[in-house]
Structure formats: C-alpha cells, structure tokens
Design a protein around this motif. Structure first.
Motif, PDB file in Angstrom:
ATOM      1  N   GLY A 129      54.063  18.129  38.155  1.00  0.00           N
ATOM      2  CA  GLY A 129      53.389  17.156  39.025  1.00  0.00           C
ATOM      3  C   GLY A 129      54.291  16.006  39.419  1.00  0.00           C
ATOM      4  N   ALA A 130      54.041  15.477  40.609  1.00  0.00           N
ATOM      5  CA  ALA A 130      54.852  14.363  41.119  1.00  0.00           C
ATOM      6  C   ALA A 130      53.957  13.329  41.789  1.00  0.00           C
ATOM      7  CB  ALA A 130      55.910  14.902  42.087  1.00  0.00           C
ATOM      8  N   GLY A 131      52.821  13.063  41.162  1.00  0.00           N
ATOM      9  CA  GLY A 131      51.888  12.069  41.705  1.00  0.00           C
ATOM     10  C   GLY A 131      52.032  10.734  40.992  1.00  0.00           C
ATOM     11  N   GLY A 132      50.935   9.966  40.956  1.00  0.00           N
ATOM     12  CA  GLY A 132      50.968   8.607  40.421  1.00  0.00           C
ATOM     13  C   GLY A 132      51.446   8.498  38.985  1.00  0.00           C
ATOM     14  N   ASN A 153      56.725  20.517  41.249  1.00  0.00           N
ATOM     15  CA  ASN A 153      55.492  20.105  41.920  1.00  0.00           C
ATOM     16  C   ASN A 153      55.187  21.079  43.047  1.00  0.00           C
ATOM     17  OD1 ASN A 153      53.436  18.033  42.232  1.00  0.00           O
ATOM     18  ND2 ASN A 153      54.349  17.642  44.226  1.00  0.00           N
ATOM     19  N   ARG A 154      53.879  21.301  43.276  1.00  0.00           N
ATOM     20  CA  ARG A 154      53.468  22.192  44.377  1.00  0.00           C
ATOM     21  C   ARG A 154      54.185  21.804  45.670  1.00  0.00           C
ATOM     22  NH1 ARG A 154      47.271  21.872  46.115  1.00  0.00           N
ATOM     23  NH2 ARG A 154      47.940  19.721  46.360  1.00  0.00           N
ATOM     24  N   THR A 155      54.151  20.523  46.011  1.00  0.00           N
ATOM     25  CA  THR A 155      54.883  20.050  47.194  1.00  0.00           C
ATOM     26  C   THR A 155      56.285  19.655  46.729  1.00  0.00           C
ATOM     27  OG1 THR A 155      52.793  19.151  47.977  1.00  0.00           O
ATOM     28  CG2 THR A 155      54.787  18.404  49.114  1.00  0.00           C
ATOM     29  N   LYS A 158      58.272  16.189  47.052  1.00  0.00           N
ATOM     30  CA  LYS A 158      57.937  15.040  46.203  1.00  0.00           C
ATOM     31  C   LYS A 158      58.693  15.110  44.875  1.00  0.00           C
ATOM     32  CE  LYS A 158      53.081  14.641  47.152  1.00  0.00           C
ATOM     33  NZ  LYS A 158      51.869  14.282  46.437  1.00  0.00           N
ATOM     34  N   THR A 188      49.715  16.715  36.683  1.00  0.00           N
ATOM     35  CA  THR A 188      48.933  17.084  37.871  1.00  0.00           C
ATOM     36  C   THR A 188      47.446  16.864  37.556  1.00  0.00           C
ATOM     37  OG1 THR A 188      48.373  19.383  37.330  1.00  0.00           O
ATOM     38  CG2 THR A 188      50.564  19.004  38.268  1.00  0.00           C
ATOM     39  N   SER A 189      46.615  17.086  38.558  1.00  0.00           N
ATOM     40  CA  SER A 189      45.172  16.960  38.313  1.00  0.00           C
ATOM     41  C   SER A 189      44.545  18.307  37.955  1.00  0.00           C
ATOM     42  CB  SER A 189      44.494  16.353  39.547  1.00  0.00           C
ATOM     43  OG  SER A 189      44.916  17.034  40.702  1.00  0.00           O
ATOM     44  N   LEU A 190      45.380  19.348  37.769  1.00  0.00           N
ATOM     45  CA  LEU A 190      44.843  20.670  37.426  1.00  0.00           C
ATOM     46  C   LEU A 190      44.332  20.681  35.991  1.00  0.00           C
ATOM     47  CD1 LEU A 190      47.491  23.024  39.073  1.00  0.00           C
ATOM     48  CD2 LEU A 190      45.328  22.205  39.981  1.00  0.00           C
ATOM     49  N   LYS A 196      38.625  21.532  39.407  1.00  0.00           N
ATOM     50  CA  LYS A 196      39.945  22.001  38.952  1.00  0.00           C
ATOM     51  C   LYS A 196      39.977  22.321  37.456  1.00  0.00           C
ATOM     52  CE  LYS A 196      42.436  19.534  42.551  1.00  0.00           C
ATOM     53  NZ  LYS A 196      43.150  18.310  42.873  1.00  0.00           N
TER      54      LYS A 196
HETATM   55  P1  ATR Z   1      48.002  11.123  42.484  1.00  0.00           P
HETATM   56  O1  ATR Z   1      47.225   9.984  43.040  1.00  0.00           O
HETATM   57  O2  ATR Z   1      48.374  10.903  41.041  1.00  0.00           O
HETATM   58  O3  ATR Z   1      49.141  11.528  43.345  1.00  0.00           O
HETATM   59  P2  ATR Z   1      46.776  13.660  43.192  1.00  0.00           P
HETATM   60  O4  ATR Z   1      47.058  13.436  44.649  1.00  0.00           O
HETATM   61  O5  ATR Z   1      45.456  14.191  42.794  1.00  0.00           O
HETATM   62  O6  ATR Z   1      46.965  12.327  42.357  1.00  0.00           O
HETATM   63  O7  ATR Z   1      47.896  14.650  42.692  1.00  0.00           O
HETATM   64  C1  ATR Z   1      48.376  14.651  41.399  1.00  0.00           C
HETATM   65  C2  ATR Z   1      49.305  15.801  41.247  1.00  0.00           C
HETATM   66  O8  ATR Z   1      48.524  16.985  41.111  1.00  0.00           O
HETATM   67  C3  ATR Z   1      50.275  16.043  42.400  1.00  0.00           C
HETATM   68  O9  ATR Z   1      51.504  16.384  41.842  1.00  0.00           O
HETATM   69  C4  ATR Z   1      49.650  17.219  43.137  1.00  0.00           C
HETATM   70  O10 ATR Z   1      50.559  18.064  43.816  1.00  0.00           O
HETATM   71  P3  ATR Z   1      50.929  17.835  45.383  1.00  0.00           P
HETATM   72  O11 ATR Z   1      51.920  16.737  45.384  1.00  0.00           O
HETATM   73  O12 ATR Z   1      51.464  19.133  45.846  1.00  0.00           O
HETATM   74  O13 ATR Z   1      49.631  17.476  46.057  1.00  0.00           O
HETATM   75  C5  ATR Z   1      49.062  17.982  41.979  1.00  0.00           C
HETATM   76  N1  ATR Z   1      48.015  18.910  42.406  1.00  0.00           N
HETATM   77  C6  ATR Z   1      46.768  18.588  42.811  1.00  0.00           C
HETATM   78  N2  ATR Z   1      46.068  19.708  43.113  1.00  0.00           N
HETATM   79  C7  ATR Z   1      46.916  20.770  42.907  1.00  0.00           C
HETATM   80  C8  ATR Z   1      46.802  22.192  43.036  1.00  0.00           C
HETATM   81  N3  ATR Z   1      45.658  22.768  43.444  1.00  0.00           N
HETATM   82  N4  ATR Z   1      47.876  22.954  42.715  1.00  0.00           N
HETATM   83  C9  ATR Z   1      49.034  22.386  42.289  1.00  0.00           C
HETATM   84  N5  ATR Z   1      49.207  21.049  42.154  1.00  0.00           N
HETATM   85  C10 ATR Z   1      48.164  20.247  42.453  1.00  0.00           C
END
Ligand code: ATR
Length: 272
Positions: A129-132, A153-155, A158, A188-190, A196
């Motif tokens: 994961g690469a979010g907050g 990270n999926r994306t 990032k 990640t939020s998975l 999820k």
């Molecule tokens: P934040 O505010 O912390 O960024 P978020 O947008 O819910 O919270 O995402 C947190 C992480 O979960 C991100 O790394 C996101 O990947 P992306 O950057 O590709 O969006 C990851 N994430 C959320 N849903 C996902 C899924 N279905 N599969 C893989 N990664 C997922």
C-alpha cells in the motif's frame, strides 16, 4: 455537588470521528495519572478546517490529535514541524511550546514500537500500500534500521514515488508473493470491515513461520491477512498495536508521563 472543572482541554480533530478510540484512551490516561484534563472529539469537515484551526489558536486548548482527513492540511496552520513530522510529511499531534503551535507525528513510533522487540532477525520488509498510513510506516521501518525495505501498491506510480522519496525499492503489485520477506506490513484498506473484509492484500505463497505479519487495520482485530498468516505459523501483530503506541506517545508528549501499556491495551480491547 462536585462540579468537574477541567484545567486542561485536549481533543481529536478529524472527520468523521464516530469510532475514534482516542477519547477513551486519553481520558482514561488522565484519570490514571490524576490529571485534571478532558479530551473531546471535534469532528471537523474539510471545508471547516481553516475556521477550526484559527479558533483553536485563540482558545485555551493544550493539545490535540489529528486524524484523517486533516493530517496534511493542518500543517498550514501550525508554527513549527518537528523533524519526525517533516520526515513523514504529515502531522497527527499538536502541542504548544510557549506561544508556538508545534506539529509532531507519533504514527512512526506507533508503527515501529510494536516491532522493536521482534525485529532483530528482520533483514527485509515488504510494505503493502502507498496511501496515507504508508509514509509513517516507511519512516518507522527506517528507524528500526531494517536494511531492505520494498513497497508495492496496486497503482504502481504511487509506490514508485514513495520509493524514490525515501530511498527504498518498488515492487510490482503482481510480484508481491514471489519472494520471502521477514516482515510484511499491510497499509492498504484490504481486509477492513465492510466490502473489503474478505480481501487479503498479500499473496501468501512465501509466507512461513519466520515471517512477521503486521496489519495496520484494527477493525476487525484479526483481518483475513492475519488469519491466514497465523495459519502458516507467522508471528502476527494487529493494528491495535499501532493505535495504542501512537496514543501512548501522544500522552507522553502532552504530560511527560508513561501510561501502563498492558492496561491500556486491555482497555482498548474491551471496547473494540
Ligand atoms: P488512503 O487515504 O490511506 O490513501 P485509500 O485511498 O483507501 O486510503 O487507499 C489505501 C491503500 O489501499 C492504497 O494503497 C490503495 O491502493 P491504490 O493506491 O491503488 O488506490 C489500497 N487499495 C484500496 N483498495 C484496493 C484494492 N481493491 N486492491 C488493492 N489495493 C487497494
């Protein structure tokens, strides 16, 4: 009649705040230490943050926690950032030093402290994961002197950006199960409760009893990632550890005092 007149006021700024356990932890802490203070929840919508922070600075508020979605935007209203907050690029703790409002970050300690007793053998770590939450996790891992840190990270862009900024490796999301890691952290939020909950962020092919699996999610307490990791014999850590340790570090900043970690954990687990 005894009227409770708190001498100090603290609170949490975020939106929404319905499930925050911070008031529980800090009010319990004040009671434990006989401190005449109260900690409130201040739900603040994003469009209200400027008004709120301007008011905050004129009111007799001793300190605050900051959570989603304000950890970055709040930086516009403070006078100084600590090195930790600068390193992460986000603030989760506010306190005063004379008349200067300081922004600090205890999420890094929140992430690293639960790992400290287990990390002697950890040579390589994978961050999912690469979010907050990921930035604080990277700074926390670096503080533990872990040599090889990879992020996926999926994306991918990032993950690439964070890898470049922090000098770590970026891995293709599809390849996350290809190698063995001593430590795997889910940011990640998975696996989070809701739609999820049944999704495991990791491909569990190379996970074994030498692996530490650490999920930053605490709702549910045992995510599908931790459940499957446990079945493979891994040491597991839940997100309640990160929450607890970031909170204990905040309490110390505001009061100079250490709370009893075991009792604080029990309190949180009772209320989950
Ligand atoms: P934040 O505010 O912390 O960024 P978020 O947008 O819910 O919270 O995402 C947190 C992480 O979960 C991100 O790394 C996101 O990947 P992306 O950057 O590709 O969006 C990851 N994430 C959320 N849903 C996902 C899924 N279905 N599969 C893989 N990664 C997922």
């Amino acid at each position: 009649m005894n009227v409770f007149k708190p001498e100090k006021l603290f609170g949490i700024i975020g939106y929404p705040l319905g499930h925050s356990m911070s008031p529980l932890l800090h009010n319990w802490g004040f009671a434990q230490k006989d401190i005449n203070a109260v900690y409130m929840a201040w739900p603040t919508a994003p469009e209200k943050i400027a008004d709120f922070m301007n008011a905050f600075k004129t009111l007799p508020i001793s300190g605050a926690s900051v959570t989603i979605p304000h950890k970055i935007s709040v930086m516009d209203y403070i006078d100084e950032l600590t090195i930790r907050a600068k390193g992460v690029g986000a603030v989760n703790t506010l306190y005063w030093e004379q008349d200067k409002l300081i922004g600090d970050n205890t999420d890094t300690a929140g992430c690293s402290e639960p790992l400290r007793p287990h990390c002697d053998h950890v040579k390589n770590a994978l961050l999912l994961g690469a979010g907050g939450a990921s930035r604080a996790a990277i700074v926390g891992l670096k503080s533990l002197q872990i040599k090889e840190i990879s992020i996926t990270n999926r994306t991918k862009s990032k993950a690439d950006d964070l890898a470049e900024e922090f000098g770590i490796s970026s891995l293709d999301w599809k390849k996350r199960g290809d190698e063995h890691y001593d430590l795997i952290i889910n940011s990640t939020s998975l696996g989070m409760s809701g739609d999820k909950q049944e999704l495991n962020p990791m491909i569990m092919d190379n996970v074994d009893k030498k692996t530490i699996a650490y999920d930053l999610i605490y709702n549910p307490l045992e995510t599908i990632f931790l459940k499957e990791a446990k079945a493979k014999g891994c040491k597991t850590l839940s997100g309640i550890e990160m929450f607890l340790h970031q909170g204990l570090a905040q309490f110390k900043i505001w009061t100079g005092l250490d709370l009893d970690e075991l009792r604080a954990r029990e309190l949180l687990l009772e209320h989950l």
